[in-house]
Design a protein around this motif. Structure first.
Motif, PDB file in Angstrom:
ATOM      1  N   ASP A  48       0.862  -1.182   0.000  1.00 34.13           N
ATOM      2  CA  ASP A  48       0.000   0.000   0.000  1.00 34.13           C
ATOM      3  C   ASP A  48       0.899   1.232   0.000  1.00 34.13           C
ATOM      4  O   ASP A  48       1.886   1.275   0.734  1.00 34.13           O
ATOM      5  N   ASP A  49       0.556   2.224  -0.820  1.00 31.71           N
ATOM      6  CA  ASP A  49       1.365   3.443  -0.865  1.00 31.71           C
ATOM      7  C   ASP A  49       1.085   4.356   0.322  1.00 31.71           C
ATOM      8  O   ASP A  49       1.852   5.272   0.584  1.00 31.71           O
ATOM      9  N   ASP A  50       0.036   4.095   1.067  1.00 29.73           N
ATOM     10  CA  ASP A  50      -0.296   4.883   2.269  1.00 29.73           C
ATOM     11  C   ASP A  50       0.420   4.255   3.469  1.00 29.73           C
ATOM     12  O   ASP A  50       0.082   3.154   3.910  1.00 29.73           O
ATOM     13  N   ALA A  51       1.422   4.968   3.985  1.00 28.80           N
ATOM     14  CA  ALA A  51       2.255   4.443   5.076  1.00 28.80           C
ATOM     15  C   ALA A  51       1.438   4.087   6.310  1.00 28.80           C
ATOM     16  O   ALA A  51       1.698   3.073   6.961  1.00 28.80           O
ATOM     17  N   SER A  52       0.443   4.904   6.645  1.00 25.72           N
ATOM     18  CA  SER A  52      -0.340   4.622   7.848  1.00 25.72           C
ATOM     19  C   SER A  52      -1.146   3.331   7.691  1.00 25.72           C
ATOM     20  O   SER A  52      -1.264   2.548   8.641  1.00 25.72           O
ATOM     21  N   ASN A  53      -1.680   3.077   6.500  1.00 24.76           N
ATOM     22  CA  ASN A  53      -2.400   1.812   6.271  1.00 24.76           C
ATOM     23  C   ASN A  53      -1.459   0.618   6.378  1.00 24.76           C
ATOM     24  O   ASN A  53      -1.800  -0.403   6.976  1.00 24.76           O
ATOM     25  N   ARG A  54      -0.267   0.745   5.771  1.00 23.12           N
ATOM     26  CA  ARG A  54       0.720  -0.349   5.836  1.00 23.12           C
ATOM     27  C   ARG A  54       1.068  -0.689   7.273  1.00 23.12           C
ATOM     28  O   ARG A  54       1.043  -1.853   7.675  1.00 23.12           O
ATOM     29  N   MET A  55       1.395   0.348   8.040  1.00 22.14           N
ATOM     30  CA  MET A  55       1.821   0.117   9.419  1.00 22.14           C
ATOM     31  C   MET A  55       0.684  -0.439  10.274  1.00 22.14           C
ATOM     32  O   MET A  55       0.896  -1.317  11.103  1.00 22.14           O
ATOM     33  N   LEU A  56      -0.505   0.072  10.061  1.00 22.63           N
ATOM     34  CA  LEU A  56      -1.655  -0.396  10.819  1.00 22.63           C
ATOM     35  C   LEU A  56      -1.923  -1.874  10.548  1.00 22.63           C
ATOM     36  O   LEU A  56      -2.070  -2.672  11.486  1.00 22.63           O
ATOM     37  N   LEU A  57      -1.950  -2.250   9.270  1.00 22.89           N
ATOM     38  CA  LEU A  57      -2.186  -3.658   8.933  1.00 22.89           C
ATOM     39  C   LEU A  57      -1.058  -4.543   9.450  1.00 22.89           C
ATOM     40  O   LEU A  57      -1.297  -5.637   9.959  1.00 22.89           O
ATOM     41  N   GLN A  58       0.169  -4.058   9.345  1.00 23.69           N
ATOM     42  CA  GLN A  58       1.298  -4.823   9.871  1.00 23.69           C
ATOM     43  C   GLN A  58       1.143  -5.067  11.371  1.00 23.69           C
ATOM     44  O   GLN A  58       1.282  -6.200  11.843  1.00 23.69           O
ATOM     45  N   ASP A  59       0.829  -4.026  12.115  1.00 27.46           N
ATOM     46  CA  ASP A  59       0.679  -4.158  13.565  1.00 27.46           C
ATOM     47  C   ASP A  59      -0.464  -5.096  13.936  1.00 27.46           C
ATOM     48  O   ASP A  59      -0.315  -5.951  14.815  1.00 27.46           O
TER      49      ASP A  59
END
Length: 159
Positions: A48-59
């Motif tokens: 995902d190009d949206d960093a906040s979405n990437r980090m949220l899903l990762q967490d």
């Protein structure tokens, strides 16, 4: 612009609340470690190009016991797939450069065993049809409730 940012912040707060509730359930033994086929821990790649979405899903996926890697675009995703093949790739539809649909097409040609989920904030039927034509195993509209995505991941892991 202000309205758009406000709604984006509200969506992030919803995700955060769900994350906290999910974490509580995991740490109180209500949810066990998630395993895929043959009893191994699933490897998920989130693109995902949206960093906040990437980090949220990762967490969130980490809380549920999955092994998660992230990529900010399709080129980075290709590199990560070649380094260590994931079981499931969850990709955004609209990204700079190569779209999520094109990434899924490439994955289905080079690694047909990888399961794929396309995410999109666009609710047009044509996007879902493009995902199906590309070979995506599933599709989810953003913003979504994490439980819906988790259900899709669990279903794909049993195929």
């Amino acid at each position: 612009m202000v309205c758009y940012n406000f709604f984006k912040i509200v969506d992030k707060i919803k995700y955060l609340v769900y994350f906290i509730n999910s974490s509580y359930a995991v740490f109180n033994g209500k949810i066990k470690n998630r395993e895929g086929y043959m009893g191994k821990t699933l490897r998920i790649l989130v693109v995902d190009d949206d960093a906040s979405n990437r980090m949220l899903l990762q967490d969130i996926f980490h809380v549920f016991g999955y092994k998660v890697r992230i990529a900010s675009n399709s080129i980075e995703a290709r590199i990560k797939i070649s380094e260590k093949t994931p079981d499931i790739v969850i990709t955004d539809w609209q990204m700079p450069g190569i779209s999520g649909v094109d990434l899924i097409k490439e994955i289905k040609i080079s690694c047909p065993n990888i399961k794929t989920i396309l995410m999109s904030g666009n609710e047009e039927r044509a996007v879902k049809e493009a995902a199906e034509i590309a070979g995506a195993n599933d599709f989810i509209h953003k913003p979504f409730h994490f439980n819906n995505l988790l259900t899709k991941v669990k279903r794909l892991s049993s195929l």
